[in-house]
Design a protein around this motif. Structure first.
Motif: not given
Length: 108
Positions: A13, A15-16, A19, A74, A78
């Motif tokens: 989360q 990292d997301s 980004q 998702y 994923s």
């Protein structure tokens, strides 16, 4: 020990979010406009629910229910993530509670 477990649990989360923030910094004004519009819609919905308006109940059920198929998709495509599962369950609970309130009040 706790910090290592907590960090590994939320690292996807984080990292997301990083980004998304990097992408948002390229289109900062558009990103702020989107956030403002979304928050405004949720405040209007909250006001309508507070005032016990029929449209607000429908808006709430549709607004949260529309994300359920996307979250299921998702979750399937994923790697498994407890955070995604928790968000899916929370949205399902919100839709069920609001729908039950609509039935109780005779709106449907």
């Amino acid at each position: 020990s706790w910090q290592q477990r907590f960090g590994s649990l939320l690292s996807p989360q984080i990292d997301s979010i990083v980004q998304i923030a990097q992408q948002a910094s390229k289109n900062w004004s558009l990103f702020l406009l989107f956030i403002f519009a979304y928050v405004s819609l949720r405040f209007i919905e909250a006001y309508g629910l507070w005032q016990d308006k029929t449209w607000a109940y429908w808006f709430s059920v549709i607004g949260y229910g529309i994300f359920i198929p996307i979250e299921i998709y998702y979750l399937i495509v994923s790697p498994f993530d407890w955070f995604k599962l928790g968000i899916l369950l929370l949205n399902i609970i919100i839709v069920v509670v609001v729908y039950r309130n609509m039935k109780r009040k005779g709106l449907i």
